[in-house]
Design an enzyme around this catalytic site. Structure first.
Site, PDB file in Angstrom:
ATOM      1  N   ASN A 212       1.103  -0.790  -0.291  1.00  0.00           N
ATOM      2  CA  ASN A 212       0.385   0.317  -0.589  1.00  0.00           C
ATOM      3  C   ASN A 212       0.937   1.245   0.058  1.00  0.00           C
ATOM      4  O   ASN A 212       1.888   1.027  -0.138  1.00  0.00           O
ATOM      5  CB  ASN A 212      -0.755   0.064   1.297  1.00  0.00           C
ATOM      6  CG  ASN A 212      -0.389  -0.186   2.501  1.00  0.00           C
ATOM      7  OD1 ASN A 212       0.665   1.396   2.675  1.00  0.00           O
ATOM      8  ND2 ASN A 212      -0.276  -0.811   3.475  1.00  0.00           N
ATOM      9  N   ASP A 283      -4.436  -5.783   4.848  1.00  0.00           N
ATOM     10  CA  ASP A 283      -5.244  -6.495   5.052  1.00  0.00           C
ATOM     11  C   ASP A 283      -5.412  -7.758   4.808  1.00  0.00           C
ATOM     12  O   ASP A 283      -6.263  -8.980   5.124  1.00  0.00           O
ATOM     13  CB  ASP A 283      -7.390  -5.686   5.287  1.00  0.00           C
ATOM     14  CG  ASP A 283      -7.113  -4.023   5.982  1.00  0.00           C
ATOM     15  OD1 ASP A 283      -6.486  -4.203   7.094  1.00  0.00           O
ATOM     16  OD2 ASP A 283      -7.703  -3.772   5.129  1.00  0.00           O
ATOM     17  N   LYS A 351     -11.042  -3.425  19.474  1.00  0.00           N
ATOM     18  CA  LYS A 351      -9.467  -4.623  19.315  1.00  0.00           C
ATOM     19  C   LYS A 351      -8.618  -4.145  20.667  1.00  0.00           C
ATOM     20  O   LYS A 351      -8.121  -4.467  21.064  1.00  0.00           O
ATOM     21  CB  LYS A 351      -8.451  -3.488  18.373  1.00  0.00           C
ATOM     22  CG  LYS A 351      -9.739  -3.830  17.079  1.00  0.00           C
ATOM     23  CD  LYS A 351      -8.312  -3.321  15.888  1.00  0.00           C
ATOM     24  CE  LYS A 351      -8.360  -3.995  14.523  1.00  0.00           C
ATOM     25  NZ  LYS A 351      -7.023  -2.926  13.661  1.00  0.00           N
TER      26      LYS A 351
END
Ligand SMILES: Cc1cc2nc3c(=O)[nH]c(=O)nc-3n(C[C@H](O)[C@H](O)[C@H](O)COP(=O)(O)O)c2cc1C
Length: 404
Positions: A212, A283, A351
Protein backbone atom coordinates in the site's frame (compact mmCIF):
# COMPACT_ATOMS: atom_id res chain seq x y z
CA UNK A 1 14.28 35.70 22.15
CA UNK A 2 13.85 32.06 23.17
CA UNK A 3 12.48 29.82 20.41
CA UNK A 4 9.62 27.38 20.86
CA UNK A 5 11.98 24.42 20.46
CA UNK A 6 14.88 25.79 22.49
CA UNK A 7 18.24 27.54 22.25
CA UNK A 8 21.26 25.70 20.92
CA UNK A 9 24.78 27.03 21.19
CA UNK A 10 27.17 25.38 18.73
CA UNK A 11 30.88 25.35 19.57
CA UNK A 12 33.01 24.93 16.45
CA UNK A 13 36.62 23.74 16.52
CA UNK A 14 39.22 23.35 13.76
CA UNK A 15 38.58 19.93 12.23
CA UNK A 16 38.36 19.15 8.53
CA UNK A 17 34.74 18.17 9.32
CA UNK A 18 33.94 21.82 10.15
CA UNK A 19 31.52 22.16 7.19
CA UNK A 20 29.27 19.58 8.85
CA UNK A 21 28.50 22.12 11.60
CA UNK A 22 26.89 24.32 8.92
CA UNK A 23 24.64 21.42 7.90
CA UNK A 24 23.66 20.70 11.50
CA UNK A 25 22.84 24.39 12.06
CA UNK A 26 20.60 24.43 8.96
CA UNK A 27 18.77 21.32 10.15
CA UNK A 28 18.27 22.76 13.64
CA UNK A 29 16.94 26.04 12.24
CA UNK A 30 14.49 24.15 10.02
CA UNK A 31 13.31 22.25 13.09
CA UNK A 32 12.57 25.55 14.86
CA UNK A 33 15.60 25.98 17.17
CA UNK A 34 17.35 29.28 17.84
CA UNK A 35 21.05 28.80 17.15
CA UNK A 36 24.16 30.80 18.09
CA UNK A 37 27.79 29.95 17.43
CA UNK A 38 31.12 30.22 19.23
CA UNK A 39 34.35 29.30 17.42
CA UNK A 40 37.96 28.68 18.28
CA UNK A 41 40.48 31.00 16.62
CA UNK A 42 41.76 28.14 14.46
CA UNK A 43 38.23 27.24 13.38
CA UNK A 44 37.67 30.84 12.29
CA UNK A 45 40.70 30.41 9.99
CA UNK A 46 39.07 27.35 8.40
CA UNK A 47 35.68 29.02 7.74
CA UNK A 48 35.02 32.71 8.28
CA UNK A 49 32.63 33.51 11.16
CA UNK A 50 30.71 35.59 8.61
CA UNK A 51 29.29 32.37 7.14
CA UNK A 52 27.97 31.26 10.54
CA UNK A 53 26.65 34.77 11.21
CA UNK A 54 24.69 34.71 7.96
CA UNK A 55 23.25 31.29 8.77
CA UNK A 56 22.27 32.10 12.36
CA UNK A 57 21.47 35.84 12.02
CA UNK A 58 23.53 36.28 15.12
CA UNK A 59 27.03 37.43 16.05
CA UNK A 60 29.61 34.69 16.38
CA UNK A 61 31.72 34.62 19.53
CA UNK A 62 35.39 34.02 18.76
CA UNK A 63 37.55 36.34 20.73
CA UNK A 64 37.35 35.88 24.49
CA UNK A 65 38.63 39.41 25.01
CA UNK A 66 36.06 40.88 22.61
CA UNK A 67 33.48 41.36 25.32
CA UNK A 68 35.76 43.89 27.01
CA UNK A 69 36.02 45.83 23.73
CA UNK A 70 32.21 45.95 23.51
CA UNK A 71 31.04 46.45 27.09
CA UNK A 72 27.56 47.49 25.87
CA UNK A 73 26.91 44.31 23.92
CA UNK A 74 25.53 42.10 26.66
CA UNK A 75 24.53 39.36 24.17
CA UNK A 76 28.09 38.39 23.44
CA UNK A 77 29.56 37.92 26.91
CA UNK A 78 30.44 34.33 27.62
CA UNK A 79 28.26 34.25 30.72
CA UNK A 80 25.23 35.60 28.85
CA UNK A 81 25.79 33.07 26.04
CA UNK A 82 26.29 30.23 28.51
CA UNK A 83 23.01 31.11 30.26
CA UNK A 84 21.12 31.52 26.99
CA UNK A 85 21.81 27.96 25.83
CA UNK A 86 19.56 24.97 26.58
CA UNK A 87 22.02 22.72 24.77
CA UNK A 88 25.70 23.35 24.05
CA UNK A 89 27.01 21.11 21.25
CA UNK A 90 30.59 21.06 20.03
CA UNK A 91 30.53 20.19 16.32
CA UNK A 92 33.08 19.13 15.25
CA UNK A 93 35.24 18.52 18.33
CA UNK A 94 39.00 18.25 17.76
CA UNK A 95 41.24 16.14 19.96
CA UNK A 96 42.65 19.46 21.16
CA UNK A 97 39.32 20.93 22.32
CA UNK A 98 38.37 17.63 23.98
CA UNK A 99 41.71 17.57 25.85
CA UNK A 100 41.35 21.18 26.92
CA UNK A 101 37.83 20.76 28.28
CA UNK A 102 38.70 17.48 30.01
CA UNK A 103 41.46 19.33 31.83
CA UNK A 104 39.48 22.44 32.71
CA UNK A 105 41.29 24.83 30.38
CA UNK A 106 39.39 27.83 29.09
CA UNK A 107 41.67 29.92 26.86
CA UNK A 108 39.39 29.97 23.80
CA UNK A 109 35.70 30.74 23.22
CA UNK A 110 34.61 27.09 23.03
CA UNK A 111 36.40 25.65 26.06
CA UNK A 112 35.51 28.78 28.05
CA UNK A 113 31.82 28.27 27.32
CA UNK A 114 32.05 24.53 28.06
CA UNK A 115 33.22 25.42 31.54
CA UNK A 116 30.78 28.32 32.03
CA UNK A 117 27.65 26.68 30.68
CA UNK A 118 25.23 24.63 32.76
CA UNK A 119 23.34 23.55 29.63
CA UNK A 120 23.16 19.93 28.51
CA UNK A 121 26.31 19.24 26.53
CA UNK A 122 27.01 17.17 23.46
CA UNK A 123 30.33 16.52 21.79
CA UNK A 124 30.77 15.22 18.22
CA UNK A 125 34.43 14.18 17.88
CA UNK A 126 36.04 14.18 14.43
CA UNK A 127 39.64 13.22 13.84
CA UNK A 128 42.09 10.78 12.32
CA UNK A 129 41.68 7.27 13.75
CA UNK A 130 45.14 7.21 15.40
CA UNK A 131 44.29 10.44 17.20
CA UNK A 132 40.86 9.14 18.17
CA UNK A 133 42.06 5.73 19.36
CA UNK A 134 45.03 7.22 21.20
CA UNK A 135 44.55 6.27 24.87
CA UNK A 136 45.03 9.88 25.89
CA UNK A 137 42.06 11.00 23.75
CA UNK A 138 40.04 8.01 24.96
CA UNK A 139 40.81 8.89 28.58
CA UNK A 140 39.77 12.50 27.95
CA UNK A 141 36.49 11.35 26.39
CA UNK A 142 35.80 9.03 29.35
CA UNK A 143 36.46 11.92 31.69
CA UNK A 144 33.96 14.11 29.82
CA UNK A 145 31.35 11.33 29.97
CA UNK A 146 31.87 11.20 33.72
CA UNK A 147 31.01 14.91 33.86
CA UNK A 148 27.77 14.31 31.92
CA UNK A 149 28.92 15.37 28.50
CA UNK A 150 27.03 13.30 25.92
CA UNK A 151 29.32 11.94 23.23
CA UNK A 152 27.96 11.17 19.78
CA UNK A 153 30.54 8.64 18.73
CA UNK A 154 32.36 9.07 15.43
CA UNK A 155 31.86 6.33 12.84
CA UNK A 156 34.01 4.34 10.40
CA UNK A 157 34.44 6.22 7.15
CA UNK A 158 36.73 8.14 4.81
CA UNK A 159 39.16 10.30 6.72
CA UNK A 160 40.87 13.45 5.47
CA UNK A 161 44.27 11.75 5.44
CA UNK A 162 43.15 9.50 2.52
CA UNK A 163 42.52 6.55 4.81
CA UNK A 164 39.47 4.82 6.16
CA UNK A 165 38.87 4.25 9.84
CA UNK A 166 37.00 5.31 12.93
CA UNK A 167 37.02 9.05 13.58
CA UNK A 168 34.65 10.22 10.85
CA UNK A 169 32.14 12.60 12.43
CA UNK A 170 28.67 11.10 13.12
CA UNK A 171 25.89 11.58 10.58
CA UNK A 172 24.58 15.19 10.60
CA UNK A 173 20.93 14.10 10.96
CA UNK A 174 21.90 11.88 13.91
CA UNK A 175 23.68 14.85 15.52
CA UNK A 176 20.61 17.07 15.02
CA UNK A 177 18.40 14.26 16.42
CA UNK A 178 20.68 13.90 19.46
CA UNK A 179 20.48 17.66 20.13
CA UNK A 180 16.69 17.62 19.72
CA UNK A 181 16.53 14.69 22.12
CA UNK A 182 18.65 16.49 24.74
CA UNK A 183 16.38 19.54 24.59
CA UNK A 184 13.14 17.56 25.02
CA UNK A 185 11.18 17.05 28.24
CA UNK A 186 11.51 13.44 29.43
CA UNK A 187 7.84 12.69 29.95
CA UNK A 188 8.27 9.02 28.95
CA UNK A 189 11.53 8.50 30.83
CA UNK A 190 12.32 4.81 31.18
CA UNK A 191 9.06 3.69 29.50
CA UNK A 192 9.22 0.94 26.88
CA UNK A 193 7.55 1.77 23.62
CA UNK A 194 7.08 -0.36 20.51
CA UNK A 195 6.07 1.42 17.32
CA UNK A 196 5.07 -0.21 14.04
CA UNK A 197 5.45 1.79 10.83
CA UNK A 198 5.28 1.69 7.08
CA UNK A 199 3.46 -0.69 4.78
CA UNK A 200 3.70 -4.47 4.78
CA UNK A 201 4.40 -6.34 1.55
CA UNK A 202 2.73 -9.63 0.77
CA UNK A 203 4.50 -11.69 -1.86
CA UNK A 204 2.75 -13.22 -4.84
CA UNK A 205 5.84 -14.84 -6.36
CA UNK A 206 9.62 -14.14 -6.09
CA UNK A 207 9.30 -10.81 -7.96
CA UNK A 208 5.77 -9.54 -7.31
CA UNK A 209 3.91 -8.40 -4.23
CA UNK A 210 0.92 -6.41 -3.02
CA UNK A 211 1.45 -3.46 -0.71
CA UNK A 212 0.00 0.00 0.00
CA UNK A 213 0.97 3.67 -0.18
CA UNK A 214 2.21 4.12 3.41
CA UNK A 215 5.59 5.91 3.58
CA UNK A 216 6.18 5.23 7.29
CA UNK A 217 6.48 8.96 8.07
CA UNK A 218 3.93 8.98 10.92
CA UNK A 219 5.36 5.90 12.67
CA UNK A 220 8.96 7.09 12.29
CA UNK A 221 7.97 10.49 13.73
CA UNK A 222 6.36 8.74 16.72
CA UNK A 223 9.47 6.60 17.28
CA UNK A 224 11.72 9.67 17.16
CA UNK A 225 9.48 11.69 19.48
CA UNK A 226 9.34 8.76 21.95
CA UNK A 227 13.18 8.62 22.01
CA UNK A 228 13.25 12.40 22.56
CA UNK A 229 10.83 11.98 25.48
CA UNK A 230 13.22 9.49 27.12
CA UNK A 231 11.63 6.11 26.25
CA UNK A 232 13.36 2.90 25.13
CA UNK A 233 11.97 2.51 21.65
CA UNK A 234 11.72 -0.40 19.22
CA UNK A 235 10.60 0.53 15.72
CA UNK A 236 9.28 -2.38 13.66
CA UNK A 237 9.09 -1.16 10.10
CA UNK A 238 7.95 -2.44 6.75
CA UNK A 239 9.96 -1.33 3.70
CA UNK A 240 10.49 2.44 3.81
CA UNK A 241 12.98 4.89 2.33
CA UNK A 242 13.13 6.88 5.54
CA UNK A 243 16.24 7.26 7.67
CA UNK A 244 16.22 5.20 10.86
CA UNK A 245 15.71 7.71 13.72
CA UNK A 246 18.72 8.08 16.02
CA UNK A 247 18.51 6.04 19.21
CA UNK A 248 15.84 3.50 18.22
CA UNK A 249 16.19 -0.27 18.22
CA UNK A 250 15.26 -0.90 14.59
CA UNK A 251 13.70 -4.04 13.11
CA UNK A 252 13.00 -4.46 9.42
CA UNK A 253 10.16 -6.75 8.32
CA UNK A 254 8.22 -7.41 5.14
CA UNK A 255 4.92 -9.21 5.73
CA UNK A 256 2.15 -8.88 8.32
CA UNK A 257 3.12 -12.28 9.78
CA UNK A 258 6.75 -11.16 10.18
CA UNK A 259 5.51 -8.00 11.92
CA UNK A 260 3.37 -10.09 14.28
CA UNK A 261 6.32 -12.39 15.13
CA UNK A 262 8.54 -9.41 15.93
CA UNK A 263 5.80 -7.74 17.98
CA UNK A 264 5.38 -10.86 20.11
CA UNK A 265 9.13 -11.25 20.58
CA UNK A 266 9.58 -7.62 21.67
CA UNK A 267 6.51 -7.61 23.93
CA UNK A 268 7.76 -10.75 25.69
CA UNK A 269 11.17 -9.15 26.05
CA UNK A 270 9.92 -5.75 27.29
CA UNK A 271 7.07 -6.91 29.57
CA UNK A 272 4.55 -4.12 30.34
CA UNK A 273 4.86 -1.58 27.55
CA UNK A 274 3.20 0.87 25.18
CA UNK A 275 2.48 -0.36 21.66
CA UNK A 276 1.65 2.13 18.94
CA UNK A 277 0.33 0.45 15.82
CA UNK A 278 1.01 3.08 13.16
CA UNK A 279 1.87 0.64 10.34
CA UNK A 280 -0.49 0.22 7.41
CA UNK A 281 -0.71 -3.56 7.63
CA UNK A 282 -2.08 -5.30 4.56
CA UNK A 283 -5.55 -6.63 5.36
CA UNK A 284 -5.12 -9.34 2.73
CA UNK A 285 -2.39 -11.59 1.39
CA UNK A 286 -2.28 -13.96 -1.57
CA UNK A 287 -3.65 -17.36 -0.56
CA UNK A 288 -0.80 -19.09 -2.36
CA UNK A 289 2.82 -18.07 -2.80
CA UNK A 290 4.22 -19.24 -6.17
CA UNK A 291 7.83 -20.37 -5.71
CA UNK A 292 8.60 -19.65 -9.37
CA UNK A 293 7.81 -16.44 -11.21
CA UNK A 294 4.31 -16.63 -12.71
CA UNK A 295 4.71 -16.67 -16.53
CA UNK A 296 2.49 -15.11 -19.18
CA UNK A 297 0.74 -17.94 -21.01
CA UNK A 298 -0.56 -17.64 -24.58
CA UNK A 299 -4.32 -17.98 -24.82
CA UNK A 300 -4.75 -17.08 -21.15
CA UNK A 301 -5.02 -13.32 -20.71
CA UNK A 302 -6.35 -13.48 -17.13
CA UNK A 303 -4.69 -14.14 -13.80
CA UNK A 304 -7.01 -14.62 -10.87
CA UNK A 305 -5.37 -13.91 -7.56
CA UNK A 306 -7.11 -15.32 -4.50
CA UNK A 307 -6.56 -13.27 -1.36
CA UNK A 308 -7.10 -14.30 2.23
CA UNK A 309 -7.21 -12.12 5.34
CA UNK A 310 -4.10 -11.44 7.35
CA UNK A 311 -4.41 -11.76 11.13
CA UNK A 312 -5.57 -8.70 13.05
CA UNK A 313 -2.25 -7.77 14.70
CA UNK A 314 -3.76 -5.61 17.44
CA UNK A 315 -6.16 -8.32 18.54
CA UNK A 316 -3.39 -10.93 18.35
CA UNK A 317 -0.93 -8.99 20.50
CA UNK A 318 -3.56 -8.14 23.09
CA UNK A 319 -4.46 -11.84 23.34
CA UNK A 320 -0.76 -12.79 23.50
CA UNK A 321 -0.02 -10.23 26.24
CA UNK A 322 -3.00 -11.40 28.29
CA UNK A 323 -1.78 -15.00 28.13
CA UNK A 324 1.67 -13.91 29.32
CA UNK A 325 0.34 -11.61 32.05
CA UNK A 326 1.80 -8.53 30.34
CA UNK A 327 0.00 -5.17 30.51
CA UNK A 328 -0.13 -3.29 27.22
CA UNK A 329 -1.18 0.29 26.54
CA UNK A 330 -2.18 -0.10 22.91
CA UNK A 331 -2.80 2.80 20.56
CA UNK A 332 -4.28 2.16 17.13
CA UNK A 333 -4.53 4.09 13.91
CA UNK A 334 -7.49 4.22 11.60
CA UNK A 335 -6.65 5.23 8.06
CA UNK A 336 -10.01 5.54 6.39
CA UNK A 337 -11.43 7.07 3.25
CA UNK A 338 -15.04 7.26 4.43
CA UNK A 339 -17.08 7.11 7.63
CA UNK A 340 -13.87 7.99 9.49
CA UNK A 341 -15.32 8.41 12.99
CA UNK A 342 -17.86 5.60 12.85
CA UNK A 343 -15.16 3.15 11.73
CA UNK A 344 -12.70 4.37 14.37
CA UNK A 345 -15.21 3.92 17.18
CA UNK A 346 -15.97 0.38 15.97
CA UNK A 347 -12.25 -0.47 15.89
CA UNK A 348 -11.59 0.83 19.40
CA UNK A 349 -14.32 -1.43 20.81
CA UNK A 350 -13.37 -4.48 18.78
CA UNK A 351 -9.63 -4.38 19.39
CA UNK A 352 -9.22 -3.34 23.03
CA UNK A 353 -7.36 -0.08 22.32
CA UNK A 354 -6.77 2.76 24.79
CA UNK A 355 -7.35 5.29 22.05
CA UNK A 356 -7.30 5.48 18.32
CA UNK A 357 -5.76 8.09 16.06
CA UNK A 358 -8.00 8.58 13.05
CA UNK A 359 -6.89 10.22 9.85
CA UNK A 360 -8.54 10.69 6.51
CA UNK A 361 -6.34 9.17 3.80
CA UNK A 362 -8.65 10.34 1.03
CA UNK A 363 -7.18 13.87 1.36
CA UNK A 364 -3.99 14.68 -0.61
CA UNK A 365 -2.61 17.23 1.86
CA UNK A 366 -2.51 14.90 4.89
CA UNK A 367 -2.18 11.19 5.66
CA UNK A 368 -0.19 8.86 3.36
CA UNK A 369 3.24 10.07 2.24
CA UNK A 370 2.79 13.68 3.38
CA UNK A 371 4.74 15.69 5.98
CA UNK A 372 1.64 16.93 7.76
CA UNK A 373 -1.29 15.28 9.38
CA UNK A 374 -4.62 16.37 10.84
CA UNK A 375 -5.96 13.74 13.18
CA UNK A 376 -8.75 13.13 15.64
CA UNK A 377 -8.18 11.11 18.79
CA UNK A 378 -11.02 8.89 19.91
CA UNK A 379 -10.91 7.51 23.45
CA UNK A 380 -12.30 4.34 25.02
CA UNK A 381 -15.16 6.26 26.62
CA UNK A 382 -16.29 7.51 23.19
CA UNK A 383 -15.02 11.07 23.67
CA UNK A 384 -13.18 12.67 20.79
CA UNK A 385 -10.56 15.36 20.35
CA UNK A 386 -9.74 17.05 17.04
CA UNK A 387 -6.11 18.20 16.68
CA UNK A 388 -5.19 20.98 14.24
CA UNK A 389 -3.11 20.29 11.11
CA UNK A 390 0.55 19.99 12.17
CA UNK A 391 3.77 18.42 10.95
CA UNK A 392 3.96 14.72 11.78
CA UNK A 393 6.60 15.18 14.51
CA UNK A 394 4.29 17.59 16.37
CA UNK A 395 1.35 15.21 15.89
CA UNK A 396 3.59 12.44 17.29
CA UNK A 397 4.39 14.53 20.39
CA UNK A 398 0.67 15.20 20.96
CA UNK A 399 -0.12 11.47 20.68
CA UNK A 400 2.65 10.58 23.16
CA UNK A 401 1.50 13.23 25.64
CA UNK A 402 -1.78 11.28 25.91
CA UNK A 403 -0.09 8.08 27.08
CA UNK A 404 -0.46 7.13 30.72
C1 LIG B 1 43.51 20.92 7.36
C2 LIG B 1 43.50 20.49 8.80
C3 LIG B 1 42.56 19.61 9.22
C4 LIG B 1 42.52 19.19 10.56
N1 LIG B 1 41.57 18.31 10.95
C5 LIG B 1 41.52 17.91 12.25
C6 LIG B 1 40.53 17.01 12.68
O1 LIG B 1 39.67 16.55 11.92
N2 LIG B 1 40.53 16.66 13.98
C7 LIG B 1 41.42 17.13 14.89
O2 LIG B 1 41.35 16.76 16.05
N3 LIG B 1 42.39 17.98 14.48
C8 LIG B 1 42.46 18.39 13.20
N4 LIG B 1 43.43 19.27 12.79
C9 LIG B 1 44.36 19.80 13.80
C10 LIG B 1 43.72 20.96 14.55
O3 LIG B 1 43.29 21.95 13.64
C11 LIG B 1 44.70 21.54 15.54
O4 LIG B 1 44.95 20.62 16.57
C12 LIG B 1 44.23 22.86 16.09
O5 LIG B 1 45.17 23.36 17.01
C13 LIG B 1 42.90 22.68 16.80
O6 LIG B 1 42.45 23.92 17.28
P1 LIG B 1 41.11 24.06 18.10
O7 LIG B 1 40.88 22.77 18.80
O8 LIG B 1 41.36 25.19 19.03
O9 LIG B 1 40.03 24.41 17.13
C14 LIG B 1 43.49 19.69 11.47
C15 LIG B 1 44.42 20.60 11.02
C16 LIG B 1 44.44 20.99 9.70
C17 LIG B 1 45.48 21.98 9.25
Amino acid sequence: MASKKGNVLIGVSASIAIYKSLEVISLLKKRGFSVKVAMTREASDFISPVVFEALTNSRVYVDVLEEFDNPDDTNITHIALAKWADVFAIIPATSNIIAKIANGLSDDAVSLLALASEAKKLIAPAMNSSMYLNPITQENIEKLKKYEFHIIEPVEGDLACNTKGVGHIADVCDIADAIESLSSEKILFGKKVIVTAGPTVESIDPVRFITNKSSGKMGYAIAKAAVDFGAYVTLISGPSNLRKPFGVDFVNINSAYEMLDELKKRIENYGDCVVIMAAAVSDFKPKRYEKLKIKKRSGNDKLVLELIQNPDLTKEINRFAKEKGIKLFTVGFAAETDNLLKNAIEKIKKKGLEFIVANDVSRNDIGFNTDENEVSIIYKDGSMERLPKMNKYDVACEILRRIE
